[in-house]
Design a protein around this motif. Sequence first.
Motif, mmCIF file in Angstrom:
data_model
loop_
_atom_site.group_PDB
_atom_site.id
_atom_site.type_symbol
_atom_site.label_atom_id
_atom_site.label_comp_id
_atom_site.label_asym_id
_atom_site.label_seq_id
_atom_site.Cartn_x
_atom_site.Cartn_y
_atom_site.Cartn_z
ATOM 1 N N VAL A 256 0.843 -1.194 0.000
ATOM 2 C CA VAL A 256 0.000 0.000 0.000
ATOM 3 C C VAL A 256 0.881 1.247 0.000
ATOM 4 N N GLN A 257 1.927 1.245 0.829
ATOM 5 C CA GLN A 257 2.831 2.391 0.906
ATOM 6 C C GLN A 257 3.458 2.702 -0.450
ATOM 7 N N PHE A 258 3.995 1.680 -1.114
ATOM 8 C CA PHE A 258 4.754 1.945 -2.343
ATOM 9 C C PHE A 258 3.860 2.173 -3.552
ATOM 10 N N ILE A 259 2.640 1.676 -3.540
ATOM 11 C CA ILE A 259 1.695 2.050 -4.598
ATOM 12 C C ILE A 259 1.423 3.548 -4.520
ATOM 13 N N ARG A 260 1.312 4.081 -3.313
ATOM 14 C CA ARG A 260 1.113 5.513 -3.129
ATOM 15 C C ARG A 260 2.378 6.287 -3.543
ATOM 16 N N CYS A 261 3.549 5.774 -3.165
ATOM 17 C CA CYS A 261 4.801 6.416 -3.595
ATOM 18 C C CYS A 261 4.912 6.435 -5.113
ATOM 19 N N HIS A 262 4.450 5.380 -5.759
ATOM 20 C CA HIS A 262 4.507 5.285 -7.220
ATOM 21 C C HIS A 262 3.780 6.466 -7.862
ATOM 22 N N HIS B 60 13.065 1.694 -2.315
ATOM 23 C CA HIS B 60 12.620 3.039 -2.676
ATOM 24 C C HIS B 60 13.214 3.466 -4.020
ATOM 25 N N THR B 61 14.468 3.122 -4.262
ATOM 26 C CA THR B 61 15.118 3.521 -5.513
ATOM 27 C C THR B 61 14.468 2.849 -6.714
ATOM 28 N N THR B 62 14.161 1.565 -6.607
ATOM 29 C CA THR B 62 13.526 0.885 -7.746
ATOM 30 C C THR B 62 12.092 1.360 -7.934
ATOM 31 N N VAL B 63 11.376 1.620 -6.841
ATOM 32 C CA VAL B 63 10.022 2.153 -6.980
ATOM 33 C C VAL B 63 10.068 3.534 -7.632
ATOM 34 N N SER B 64 11.071 4.338 -7.263
ATOM 35 C CA SER B 64 11.196 5.646 -7.916
ATOM 36 C C SER B 64 11.469 5.469 -9.402
ATOM 37 N N SER B 65 12.279 4.475 -9.758
ATOM 38 C CA SER B 65 12.604 4.249 -11.173
ATOM 39 C C SER B 65 11.364 3.872 -11.976
ATOM 40 N N VAL B 66 10.598 2.897 -11.492
ATOM 41 C CA VAL B 66 9.379 2.526 -12.228
ATOM 42 C C VAL B 66 8.330 3.626 -12.110
ATOM 43 N N GLY B 67 8.382 4.416 -11.024
ATOM 44 C CA GLY B 67 7.477 5.555 -10.911
ATOM 45 C C GLY B 67 7.758 6.608 -11.961
ATOM 46 N N TYR B 68 9.045 6.900 -12.191
ATOM 47 C CA TYR B 68 9.420 7.820 -13.265
ATOM 48 C C TYR B 68 8.953 7.290 -14.623
ATOM 49 N N LEU B 69 9.176 5.996 -14.866
ATOM 50 C CA LEU B 69 8.796 5.424 -16.154
ATOM 51 C C LEU B 69 7.278 5.416 -16.320
ATOM 52 N N GLY B 70 6.558 5.112 -15.238
ATOM 53 C CA GLY B 70 5.099 5.138 -15.320
ATOM 54 C C GLY B 70 4.581 6.515 -15.679
#
Length: 662
Positions: A122-128, A339-349
């Motif tokens: 839940v936390q990282f879906i929100r970070c995404h 956090h770094t990988t979530v940020s990476s896929v977040g940027y790509l998303g």
Amino acid sequence: MEPSSSDTGFFQQQPVVKNQFHDDVSLQRITKLFLPQPLQDQISPEATELGDEVLSQQIFDWVTDAEKSQPYLRGSGRDAFGKPRSELIVTEGWRKLQDFGFQKGFVALNYDSDYGPYNRLVQFIRCHLWEGSCANTLCPAAMQDGATRLLQRHLSNKTGLSPMERQVFQNAYDHLTSREPSKAWTSGQWMTERSGGSDVSRTETVATYDPYPESSPAPLADVNEKTPLGPWSISGFKWFSSATDSQMAILLAKTDPSKGVSAFLAPMRRHNPTLTSPTGQLGGSELNGVTIQRLKHKFGTQSLPTAELELKNMRAWLIGKEGHGIREISTMLNITRVHTTVSSVGYLGRALAIARGFAAVREAGLGRGRRLPLSAHPLHMRTLANLTTDYHGLMLLVYYTVSLLGLDEKKKPFPFPPPRPLTPPPETETKSGAGAGAALLRTLSSLHKSFVCFHITPLLHACMESLGGVGYLLNDESQPINVARLFRDACVGAIWEGTTDVLAGDTLRSLVGNGQGQQHTAGAGAGAAVEGLDWFVGTGLGLVEKKKKMKKMMDKGVEGVRTVWEGLRGRIVEGGTQEEELLGDARGLVFRLAEVLIAVLYMVDAAVHPGAEIDEMCARFLVKKGFVGEEEDGQGRKDLAMDQAIVYGAGKAPPATAGCKL
């Protein structure tokens, strides 16, 4: 025929970036795959609201301010009379974005909410959703999260802390988990030095035990909270430290050459009763033995204050035992790497969301005077569909790792049955005595970052290219479509928290040994890491095989993935194999292993939630990575309608009309 001018003629309609919680098909599938339906229903309203808020004009105004008015040292580190003075200035935009992050609990949620083992998901879906709009404020938040988890682990030990240590640690924990901006803290994570980079064993920072005499009580870090400065004095030079505006830091230093490095908690500031304010008042706050030597001038993440720091008698508290610093800091690294990988896929998303919006309003020529919006252009849609296929594969690997992290931290009954696919059972599953989940997490914590962050950069560049020349511009005046900023900031993902090669080597060590640094010997069999991967591959492929009406392509995929895994497994556990023999090919071996894991997750996703689009995406991935041959892709649909469905979702492609203004 009328000539155009600066104010007349053709003007391209602005692309619309939609709420990603609903518009990002991959994020929707991730939510369905890893979260039980009751929990999806529970979090959906808040996530929908958040998806709108992060795209508001106010947020983008703050982003623009943080980007254009970058952090600096007042007076270049000197006062008007030349006296050294380390006063870091950050802008209003940066502070407002951080305050928004605190209020929304992007870190606090994992500690003040109870979704059981789903907290992290839940936390990282929100970070995404927040990554593309946060202007790098989630970087100090990542270290805040890692420090919180480290302190939580020590505070849960009833006997390991003195009363004073418990008070200091609890005070820091309360600040780190606060949602009130005036109270909330971030944390630094100071490891990198000139001598070693990622090799923290070569640290030149020295800690000396130098407690204050009983007759003279320790000075206070904060006069209002009565928290004393620690008994350790630390001096040295930290070469690369982000979150320079944080209120505390976790850092590494040597106490004794024979003991290795140790971990410390240090407040960033201390109370000085003799300090004189500009108005002549005595008493105030100053840096705790820290001099900001200079701020780094970086290719990306320019809104983030990153500095070289000189430490002289920085007072700190020891965390854990002397010489156990690497073990302690690994708790933080496991969190910050995710956090770094979530940020990476977040940027790509976000970049793909921009590309989808642009394709809906931009026309291109199709020859003989014909023009089509890019969303109906076969070549452009094929490109975006292939990018989306790669993106979903990376999302599967990242969020499976997140799910394992949540399970590892919350070992208690599931509040939302049933368990999700490929959830390792809590009981021991490996012959070596380690649980399958713990063994998998040990391997994936390095592997997923090594693979994902390396492959994000070219995919983001392709998104930037899909906008043509406007994609290359730093569109501060149109911040919602500033894909160049996302590309620039994402490039660091493969560098900090361990480079691609460093993490590939770390993954190899977890595979060749038993997860504790021991190597295989002839006849010893696979260690816990390999047994955990055996469980994952076997369980995942078994789940796919149980599904009736399995298509030929999927059948071939199961066979191909199993064959590749057995080959990799044989190389890893071959009798007498030593780490050094495989080290030169560690990157290739780890990348191939990551592709095996993604292939299994892709097929499981297609089996659990079937559909024409996911079937085609899975088939394309299996062919591209060589698990099946192109000639075996008899079930594939490579036409415009399928590409549009992959990019926009079934039935959601924009109408084939131009959205241009004249």
